[in-house]
Write a protein that holds these residues in place. Structure first.
Motif, PDB file in Angstrom:
ATOM      1  N   ASP A 298      26.690  41.235  53.756  1.00 37.99           N
ATOM      2  CA  ASP A 298      27.246  42.542  53.420  1.00 37.99           C
ATOM      3  C   ASP A 298      28.721  42.392  53.035  1.00 37.99           C
ATOM      4  O   ASP A 298      29.330  41.331  53.233  1.00 37.99           O
ATOM      5  N   ILE A 299      29.292  43.442  52.482  1.00 39.45           N
ATOM      6  CA  ILE A 299      30.712  43.407  52.104  1.00 39.45           C
ATOM      7  C   ILE A 299      31.311  44.774  52.368  1.00 39.45           C
ATOM      8  O   ILE A 299      31.056  45.737  51.639  1.00 39.45           O
ATOM      9  N   GLY A 300      32.111  44.876  53.412  1.00 41.54           N
ATOM     10  CA  GLY A 300      32.809  46.106  53.740  1.00 41.54           C
ATOM     11  C   GLY A 300      34.210  46.111  53.161  1.00 41.54           C
ATOM     12  O   GLY A 300      34.469  45.558  52.089  1.00 41.54           O
ATOM     13  N   GLY A 301      35.135  46.716  53.890  1.00 43.13           N
ATOM     14  CA  GLY A 301      36.470  46.957  53.376  1.00 43.13           C
ATOM     15  C   GLY A 301      37.358  45.735  53.265  1.00 43.13           C
ATOM     16  O   GLY A 301      37.322  44.837  54.095  1.00 43.13           O
ATOM     17  N   ASN A 302      38.163  45.701  52.194  1.00 38.88           N
ATOM     18  CA  ASN A 302      39.247  44.759  51.985  1.00 38.88           C
ATOM     19  C   ASN A 302      38.820  43.296  52.115  1.00 38.88           C
ATOM     20  O   ASN A 302      39.452  42.521  52.844  1.00 38.88           O
ATOM     21  N   PRO A 303      37.770  42.864  51.415  1.00 37.87           N
ATOM     22  CA  PRO A 303      37.374  41.458  51.542  1.00 37.87           C
ATOM     23  C   PRO A 303      38.453  40.487  51.078  1.00 37.87           C
ATOM     24  O   PRO A 303      38.606  39.399  51.659  1.00 37.87           O
ATOM     25  N   LEU A 304      39.228  40.860  50.047  1.00 37.02           N
ATOM     26  CA  LEU A 304      40.261  39.944  49.550  1.00 37.02           C
ATOM     27  C   LEU A 304      41.387  39.794  50.568  1.00 37.02           C
ATOM     28  O   LEU A 304      41.862  38.680  50.828  1.00 37.02           O
TER      29      LEU A 304
ATOM     30  N   SER B 112      35.526  44.881  44.650  1.00 39.72           N
ATOM     31  CA  SER B 112      36.791  44.237  44.986  1.00 39.72           C
ATOM     32  C   SER B 112      36.630  42.722  45.036  1.00 39.72           C
ATOM     33  O   SER B 112      37.476  41.976  44.524  1.00 39.72           O
ATOM     34  N   LEU B 113      35.548  42.248  45.652  1.00 43.36           N
ATOM     35  CA  LEU B 113      35.314  40.811  45.729  1.00 43.36           C
ATOM     36  C   LEU B 113      35.172  40.203  44.332  1.00 43.36           C
ATOM     37  O   LEU B 113      35.792  39.170  44.029  1.00 43.36           O
ATOM     38  N   LEU B 114      34.373  40.837  43.471  1.00 44.27           N
ATOM     39  CA  LEU B 114      34.174  40.302  42.128  1.00 44.27           C
ATOM     40  C   LEU B 114      35.485  40.306  41.339  1.00 44.27           C
ATOM     41  O   LEU B 114      35.777  39.368  40.593  1.00 44.27           O
ATOM     42  N   TRP B 115      36.273  41.354  41.507  1.00 42.61           N
ATOM     43  CA  TRP B 115      37.572  41.434  40.839  1.00 42.61           C
ATOM     44  C   TRP B 115      38.465  40.269  41.284  1.00 42.61           C
ATOM     45  O   TRP B 115      39.119  39.614  40.455  1.00 42.61           O
ATOM     46  N   GLY B 116      38.473  39.999  42.579  1.00 45.19           N
ATOM     47  CA  GLY B 116      39.269  38.890  43.088  1.00 45.19           C
ATOM     48  C   GLY B 116      38.786  37.547  42.571  1.00 45.19           C
ATOM     49  O   GLY B 116      39.587  36.648  42.265  1.00 45.19           O
ATOM     50  N   MET B 117      37.486  37.378  42.477  1.00 44.46           N
ATOM     51  CA  MET B 117      36.937  36.134  41.934  1.00 44.46           C
ATOM     52  C   MET B 117      37.360  35.941  40.489  1.00 44.46           C
ATOM     53  O   MET B 117      37.678  34.828  40.051  1.00 44.46           O
ATOM     54  N   TRP B 118      37.362  37.030  39.709  1.00 44.30           N
ATOM     55  CA  TRP B 118      37.802  36.957  38.325  1.00 44.30           C
ATOM     56  C   TRP B 118      39.281  36.585  38.242  1.00 44.30           C
ATOM     57  O   TRP B 118      39.683  35.689  37.475  1.00 44.30           O
TER      58      TRP B 118
ATOM     59  N   GLU C 251      26.345  46.139  35.754  1.00 39.82           N
ATOM     60  CA  GLU C 251      26.622  46.482  34.356  1.00 39.82           C
ATOM     61  C   GLU C 251      27.660  47.591  34.254  1.00 39.82           C
ATOM     62  O   GLU C 251      28.534  47.572  33.375  1.00 39.82           O
ATOM     63  N   LEU C 252      27.587  48.562  35.154  1.00 38.45           N
ATOM     64  CA  LEU C 252      28.562  49.653  35.141  1.00 38.45           C
ATOM     65  C   LEU C 252      29.979  49.176  35.436  1.00 38.45           C
ATOM     66  O   LEU C 252      30.954  49.823  35.038  1.00 38.45           O
ATOM     67  N   MET C 253      30.092  48.060  36.133  1.00 33.87           N
ATOM     68  CA  MET C 253      31.420  47.485  36.406  1.00 33.87           C
ATOM     69  C   MET C 253      32.045  46.858  35.155  1.00 33.87           C
ATOM     70  O   MET C 253      33.210  46.473  35.168  1.00 33.87           O
ATOM     71  N   ARG C 254      31.252  46.707  34.080  1.00 34.21           N
ATOM     72  CA  ARG C 254      31.728  46.139  32.815  1.00 34.21           C
ATOM     73  C   ARG C 254      32.319  44.754  33.008  1.00 34.21           C
ATOM     74  O   ARG C 254      33.409  44.440  32.503  1.00 34.21           O
ATOM     75  N   LEU C 255      31.582  43.927  33.729  1.00 29.71           N
ATOM     76  CA  LEU C 255      32.077  42.590  34.041  1.00 29.71           C
ATOM     77  C   LEU C 255      32.353  41.766  32.792  1.00 29.71           C
ATOM     78  O   LEU C 255      33.278  40.942  32.775  1.00 29.71           O
ATOM     79  N   THR C 256      31.566  41.951  31.748  1.00 30.39           N
ATOM     80  CA  THR C 256      31.772  41.163  30.534  1.00 30.39           C
ATOM     81  C   THR C 256      33.074  41.531  29.827  1.00 30.39           C
ATOM     82  O   THR C 256      33.598  40.749  29.028  1.00 30.39           O
TER      83      THR C 256
END
Length: 262
Positions: free
Chosen positions: A34-40, A71-77, A102-107
């Protein structure tokens, strides 16, 4: 291998607690459960980077268990990740999760790593991955929705996480559990589809459990008072989870050895 309690609060969060989620650290790549608040921020506090996260396992898709994913995916990017990321969820939620990605528009960021969504059937126990002496599997929870608990076997040590659930006979019937991390949303007052501390103390055979840690905690619940009333053979094995508590998944967990930041 070690377990880190990234958050320990119930769905409404807490004054000093984030929603419950866990990090299972392993030299072969770590797993977020799971992924809750402020993972970064939590990873930075621990001195860890997003690069070591190899997979995410969602026990279920209630908001408090999934909302940290963007937030996690943003940090990974931002960290320039190139290694693939695996995300596990129930088959009934796979399409929904892919649509969310897809809605996050990762591409358009653009993300340079592959994200693969892998599904399991929550109604049946299933092995998700295994390497050498380590295996992670899921089993049905009792939460009224598609939800699973987690079982990890590592070099002879057995760790079980209940996820949100009423007392679960699948956990009760396990032959041995060295570490049980169990939700305890309340101490005694009834709450649908969740467990109380009194439930947990009375339902499970603590002769088969080495240590228990309570998570999914609610502010101002009388957990400590109730623990004092329980038989010492049970209360001595149970503790309240602490934010960023680190528990080695070795024989040391039987002695309650763990660490948390001051």
């Amino acid at each position: 291998m070690e377990l880190i309690l990234m958050g320990t609060a119930c769905a409404s969060s807490g004054r000093d607690r984030d929603n419950t989620y866990l990090l299972l650290r392993d030299t072969d790549g770590s797993t977020l459960i799971d992924i809750g608040g402020n993972p970064l921020g939590k990873l930075k506090t621990l001195g860890l980077t997003t690069h070591e996260i190899k997979r995410v396992v969602f026990t279920h898709v209630h908001i408090d268990h999934i909302y940290g994913l963007p937030s996690l995916l943003w940090g990974m990017w931002i960290d320039g990740r190139e290694d693939p990321l695996e995300i596990y969820c129930d088959e009934s939620e796979k399409e929904w999760l892919q649509n969310w990605l897809e809605l996050m528009r990762l591409t358009k960021w653009p993300v340079a790593f592959e994200i693969s969504v892998r599904a399991f059937q929550w109604e049946e126990p299933a092995l998700l991955w295994q390497k050498d002496e380590t295996a992670l599997s899921v089993f049905p929870s009792r939460h009224g929705v598609a939800a699973v608990g987690i079982k990890v076997e590592h070099n002879g040590t057995v760790f079980v996480y209940s996820t949100d659930t009423t007392p679960n006979p699948l956990i009760r019937d396990m032959a041995r559990i060295d570490l049980l991390v169990h939700e305890s949303t309340t101490a005694e007052r009834s709450l649908a589809m969740h467990s109380t501390l009194r439930d947990i103390a009375g339902y499970y055979d603590w002769g088969k459990i080495g240590r228990g840690i309570l998570v999914h905690l609610t502010d101002d619940e009388p957990y400590d008072e109730l623990l004092k009333e329980l038989p010492v053979g049970i209360s001595s094995k149970i503790s309240l989870g602490r934010e960023l508590e680190r528990i080695p998944l070795t024989g040391g967990i039987l002695n309650g050895k763990s660490e948390a930041p001051e």
